[in-house]
Design an enzyme around this catalytic site. Structure first.
Site, PDB file in Angstrom:
ATOM      1  CG  ASP A  82      34.766  39.696  33.843  1.00  0.00           C
ATOM      2  OD1 ASP A  82      35.069  40.736  33.250  1.00  0.00           O
ATOM      3  OD2 ASP A  82      35.428  39.218  34.795  1.00  0.00           O
ATOM      4  CG  HIS A  83      37.846  39.346  30.818  1.00  0.00           C
ATOM      5  ND1 HIS A  83      38.706  40.189  30.142  1.00  0.00           N
ATOM      6  CD2 HIS A  83      37.912  39.711  32.117  1.00  0.00           C
ATOM      7  CE1 HIS A  83      39.276  41.009  30.995  1.00  0.00           C
ATOM      8  NE2 HIS A  83      38.812  40.756  32.201  1.00  0.00           N
ATOM      9  CG  HIS A 180      42.424  39.824  35.509  1.00  0.00           C
ATOM     10  ND1 HIS A 180      42.601  39.759  34.154  1.00  0.00           N
ATOM     11  CD2 HIS A 180      41.388  40.673  35.716  1.00  0.00           C
ATOM     12  CE1 HIS A 180      41.704  40.530  33.558  1.00  0.00           C
ATOM     13  NE2 HIS A 180      40.959  41.101  34.485  1.00  0.00           N
ATOM     14  CG  HIS A 208      39.198  44.630  33.965  1.00  0.00           C
ATOM     15  ND1 HIS A 208      38.730  43.386  33.606  1.00  0.00           N
ATOM     16  CD2 HIS A 208      38.365  45.517  33.376  1.00  0.00           C
ATOM     17  CE1 HIS A 208      37.670  43.531  32.831  1.00  0.00           C
ATOM     18  NE2 HIS A 208      37.424  44.820  32.671  1.00  0.00           N
ATOM     19  N   GLY A 209      40.975  43.924  37.761  1.00  0.00           N
ATOM     20  CA  GLY A 209      41.977  43.486  38.738  1.00  0.00           C
ATOM     21  C   GLY A 209      41.811  44.154  40.080  1.00  0.00           C
ATOM     22  CB  SER A 211      41.565  40.857  44.000  1.00  0.00           C
ATOM     23  OG  SER A 211      40.272  40.367  43.807  1.00  0.00           O
ATOM     24  CB  VAL A 231      36.091  42.740  43.307  1.00  0.00           C
ATOM     25  CG1 VAL A 231      36.903  42.058  44.411  1.00  0.00           C
ATOM     26  CG2 VAL A 231      36.242  44.254  43.401  1.00  0.00           C
ATOM     27  CB  ALA A 232      37.159  37.960  40.194  1.00  0.00           C
TER      28      ALA A 232
END
Ligand code: 13P
Length: 284
Positions: A82-83, A180, A208-209, A211, A231-232
């Site tokens: 990721d990123h 995020h 992205h983001g 959650s 999802v983080a």
């Protein structure tokens, strides 16, 4: 099975009108939990690690665990970085066995983003690794990348088309209003923009983001063309909260094989909810 490139998984998702959950994991138990969730629901899976987790655990340890999961599993699994804005770390991860990487040069001007992304696409093509890039800027906090709301920029559909054409990137994360971390209010997703980007760009798009986006909004974003959802934060929170509950009740517990069990179950349950929401149940 061996780890697969996310390119075919995501192309199938885009063609089939569903999305694949890409889950950030930081420990072996978190990795096992998302694999169990995907297996139980017969869904393809993307396991992700951030650069911070690569530095914490080592790309080789993460890749070894993901390869073992893929070998034991009957659903296709890809391993994604990721990123990352560091070409060296991207190469280390590919060498360790990652089958998908993100080059994030979204903080750079357009031309520099094209240059940095093209360089990774060229190197990754030689070994069949998927490359994701970002256009615009996703707000919020991801590891040590902090983007203030005022600096978050939405992606321009024409620029997205030109970017894909010029770089040959496999998957694109256009900033469309998600952030995020956990949202303070409701996310302000520009659905119209997702539709306009999807009309101009044939490759799979990445949300992205993931959650805290209300379910109906995730479904709408997927129906408009989002094929991967990252999802983080939500996973970290449920995992940690479950461990905190164990210690609140049993302050003397000192066996990770015991206190990790409810954490793994809680994370697996959330991953299963996200897989259903993405519409990838039964698509393995
Ligand atoms: P969240 O932490 O908001 O789920 O975002 C995850 C993400 O987009 C990782 O790239």
């Amino acid at each position: 099975m061996t780890l697969v490139s996310s390119t075919t998984l995501l192309r199938d998702a885009r063609d089939g009108g569903y999305c694949i959950g890409a889950f950030n994991v930081h420990t072996l138990e978190m990795l096992q939990a998302v694999v169990e969730a995907a297996e139980e629901l017969r869904s393809p899976l993307i396991i992700q690690s951030t650069v911070g987790t690569v530095k914490h655990l080592g790309a080789d340890y993460i890749a070894a665990a993901a390869k073992t999961a893929a070998r034991r599993s009957s659903v296709p699994i890809a391993l994604h970085l990721d990123h990352c804005s560091d070409f060296g770390i991207i190469m280390q991860c590919i060498r360790a066995g990652y089958t998908s990487v993100m080059i994030d040069a979204s903080h750079e001007p357009f031309e520099r983003n094209v240059e940095a992304t093209s360089k990774v696409v060229e190197a990754a093509a030689a070994v069949g690794v998927n490359v994701e890039a970002e256009l615009g800027r996703v707000g919020g906090v991801e590891d040590d990348i902090v983007v203030d709301e005022r600096d978050a920029l939405l992606a321009d559909p024409d620029e997205c088309a030109a970017f894909v054409e010029r770089t040959g990137v496999h998957t694109l994360a256009p900033a469309i209003g998600t952030a995020h971390g956990i949202y303070k209010g409701d996310p302000k997703i520009d659905f119209d923009r997702i539709g306009r980007i999807a009309a101009k760009v044939e490759i799979p798009l990445v949300l992205h983001g993931g959650s805290g986006i209300p379910d109906a909004q995730v479904r709408r974003a997927v129906s408009l063309g989002m094929s991967k959802m990252n999802v983080a934060t939500e996973l970290r929170i449920v995992f940690s909260d479950a461990i905190k509950s164990v210690f609140a009740e049993h302050p003397d517990e000192n066996d990770p094989r015991k206190y990790m069990v409810p954490a793994k179950q809680a994370l697996k349950a959330v991953a299963m909810e996200k897989i259903h929401l993405c519409g990838s149940t039964g698509k393995a």
